[in-house]
Design a protein around this motif. Structure first.
Motif, PDB file in Angstrom:
ATOM      1  N   LEU A  21       0.844  -1.195   0.000  1.00  0.00           N
ATOM      2  CA  LEU A  21       0.000   0.000   0.000  1.00  0.00           C
ATOM      3  C   LEU A  21       0.881   1.248   0.000  1.00  0.00           C
ATOM      4  CD1 LEU A  21      -2.955   1.010   0.184  1.00  0.00           C
ATOM      5  CD2 LEU A  21      -2.646   1.134   2.664  1.00  0.00           C
ATOM      6  N   PHE A  23       1.643   5.245   0.192  1.00  0.00           N
ATOM      7  CA  PHE A  23       0.948   6.330   0.881  1.00  0.00           C
ATOM      8  C   PHE A  23       1.804   7.587   0.864  1.00  0.00           C
ATOM      9  CE2 PHE A  23       3.478   4.235   4.149  1.00  0.00           C
ATOM     10  CZ  PHE A  23       4.025   5.284   4.870  1.00  0.00           C
ATOM     11  N   ARG A  31       6.649  10.138   2.024  1.00  0.00           N
ATOM     12  CA  ARG A  31       5.891   9.127   1.298  1.00  0.00           C
ATOM     13  C   ARG A  31       6.421   7.774   1.736  1.00  0.00           C
ATOM     14  NH1 ARG A  31       8.612   9.588  -4.787  1.00  0.00           N
ATOM     15  NH2 ARG A  31      10.656   8.712  -4.200  1.00  0.00           N
ATOM     16  N   ARG A  33       5.613   3.112   1.790  1.00  0.00           N
ATOM     17  CA  ARG A  33       4.849   1.917   1.445  1.00  0.00           C
ATOM     18  C   ARG A  33       4.725   1.054   2.693  1.00  0.00           C
ATOM     19  NH1 ARG A  33       8.049   3.204  -2.537  1.00  0.00           N
ATOM     20  NH2 ARG A  33       9.808   1.929  -1.844  1.00  0.00           N
ATOM     21  N   THR A 257      -3.529  -2.437   7.307  1.00  0.00           N
ATOM     22  CA  THR A 257      -2.513  -1.462   6.917  1.00  0.00           C
ATOM     23  C   THR A 257      -3.094  -0.056   6.908  1.00  0.00           C
ATOM     24  OG1 THR A 257      -1.561  -3.182   5.496  1.00  0.00           O
ATOM     25  CG2 THR A 257      -0.769  -0.938   5.178  1.00  0.00           C
ATOM     26  N   GLU A 258      -4.316   0.077   6.381  1.00  0.00           N
ATOM     27  CA  GLU A 258      -4.947   1.395   6.350  1.00  0.00           C
ATOM     28  C   GLU A 258      -5.181   1.931   7.755  1.00  0.00           C
ATOM     29  OE1 GLU A 258      -6.271  -0.795   2.618  1.00  0.00           O
ATOM     30  OE2 GLU A 258      -6.030  -1.272   4.737  1.00  0.00           O
ATOM     31  N   LEU A 261      -1.858   3.150   9.289  1.00  0.00           N
ATOM     32  CA  LEU A 261      -1.432   4.440   8.752  1.00  0.00           C
ATOM     33  C   LEU A 261      -2.292   5.575   9.285  1.00  0.00           C
ATOM     34  CD1 LEU A 261      -0.705   3.455   5.032  1.00  0.00           C
ATOM     35  CD2 LEU A 261       0.953   3.871   6.861  1.00  0.00           C
ATOM     36  N   VAL A 272      -3.659   7.410   0.829  1.00  0.00           N
ATOM     37  CA  VAL A 272      -3.215   6.103   0.349  1.00  0.00           C
ATOM     38  C   VAL A 272      -3.602   5.942  -1.108  1.00  0.00           C
ATOM     39  CG1 VAL A 272      -3.334   5.050   2.631  1.00  0.00           C
ATOM     40  CG2 VAL A 272      -5.327   4.921   1.128  1.00  0.00           C
TER      41      VAL A 272
END
Length: 330
Positions: A21, A23, A31, A33, A257-258, A261, A272
């Motif tokens: 993912l 982001f 930035r 991942r 994961t979302e 974050l 994302v």
């Protein structure tokens, strides 16, 4: 990610397991991942039935390779390989775009057993001293790029930081975690592997910063200098947030994961992007191995014959290939 119409909210496909993912956090000019790995990692590790410490170490190398290799913007290959004097003297992880993975570890059983007898071995003890090479291969007609860093008792996380500092000169921080999972299933206990990782990079010259660089300071008196937030302070904040991530958060399937974050960066605004899948898939084939054998001399072919055949087993996937020596007669 589906942009939708101007009046519709954007919809994003949940990453789930085995998907990288990407982001961006505009408020911090970073930035990165992130990934959680499940079935693909279990397949990679269980195929070889490595001892627990070796599996965990190779799992970390797999996650690190995915975080790095998934940044490739072209069809190509990213290879992470260690060569050391430790009990685990070689790790090889091969990532091929768009997301094919294979991995292999070589270790000394006696040295590993001696280390385990003293307690749970540290990854740095398993690796020992040597080098870690990261290779980018864009294909037959292009030059390979390779970055090499020393392994001197550091973790793979620390080595990644050193690699980016020396080779890419991009401030980078990485967190990796691997765990063996035992769950009750059908009256028994099911075994699996989970892993997670997040990589964040600082980009002080991002488009967003350039866009707002010359804006005045609002109510500041005439002639007064704008009180801008120091770029280094933003990076320090990003590092501090990443340092709060616990291993269980990286591997917990209930902490997607979302969600992770959002926990880390919601105050700064995290965006994302569409996730990309990774899978266990070896690149070996009968044709590839036959091509290698045809490059052998007659003497080398003779030395490869056993019981009248040439048997080749792929160290990555374990698939065996059988050849008739007569196919390679000069």
């Amino acid at each position: 990610m589906d942009a939708g119409s101007a009046s519709e909210p954007r919809t994003i496909t949940p990453a789930g397991d085995d998907a990288v993912l990407p982001f961006q956090v505009l408020g911090l000019d970073v930035r990165g991942r992130a990934i959680q790995m499940g079935p693909a990692l279990s397949t990679l590790l269980d195929r070889h039935d490595y001892p627990l410490p070796v599996s965990k170490l190779l799992g970390e190398a797999v996650v690190l390779t995915v975080l790095l290799g998934s940044s490739l913007k072209f069809d190509g290959q990213f290879i992470l390989q260690t060569q050391t004097d430790g009990p685990v003297d070689m790790l090889v992880v091969d990532y091929r775009t768009p997301g094919d993975l294979r991995a292999y570890a070589r270790f000394d059983e006696e040295r590993l057993a001696a280390l385990e007898a003293e307690g749970t071995p540290d990854p740095a003890d398993l690796l020992g001293k040597g080098i870690l090479a990261m290779t980018v291969d864009q294909g037959t007609h292009t030059s390979r790029y390779q970055g090499i860093v020393s392994l001197d008792g550091s973790s793979l996380e620390d080595v990644a930081h050193t690699y980016f500092e020396q080779s890419e000169q991009i401030p980078t921080t990485v967190r990796l975690a691997v765990a063996e999972m035992m769950t009750r299933e059908d009256g028994g206990v099911a075994h699996s592997w989970r892993a997670g990782g997040v990589m964040v990079q600082f980009l002080p010259q991002s488009e967003e910063e350039e866009r707002h660089r010359d804006l005045p300071g609002g109510d500041a008196p005439g002639g007064a200098e704008a009180d801008e937030e120091d770029a280094d302070d933003r990076w320090v904040e990003a590092q501090s947030l990443i340092s709060t991530v616990e291993d269980h958060e990286l591997i917990d399937p209930d902490v997607t994961t979302e969600r992770l974050l959002y926990r880390l960066f919601h105050e700064r605004g995290v965006r994302v992007f569409e996730p990309s899948r990774v899978q266990d898939k070896c690149s070996c084939s009968r044709e590839r191995i036959e091509g290698v054998l045809r490059s052998f001399t007659a003497e080398e072919i003779e030395q490869s014959i056993e019981d009248g055949r040439i048997a080749v087993t792929c160290e990555f996937c374990g698939l065996a290939y059988d050849f008739n020596p007569a196919e390679f007669a000069n």
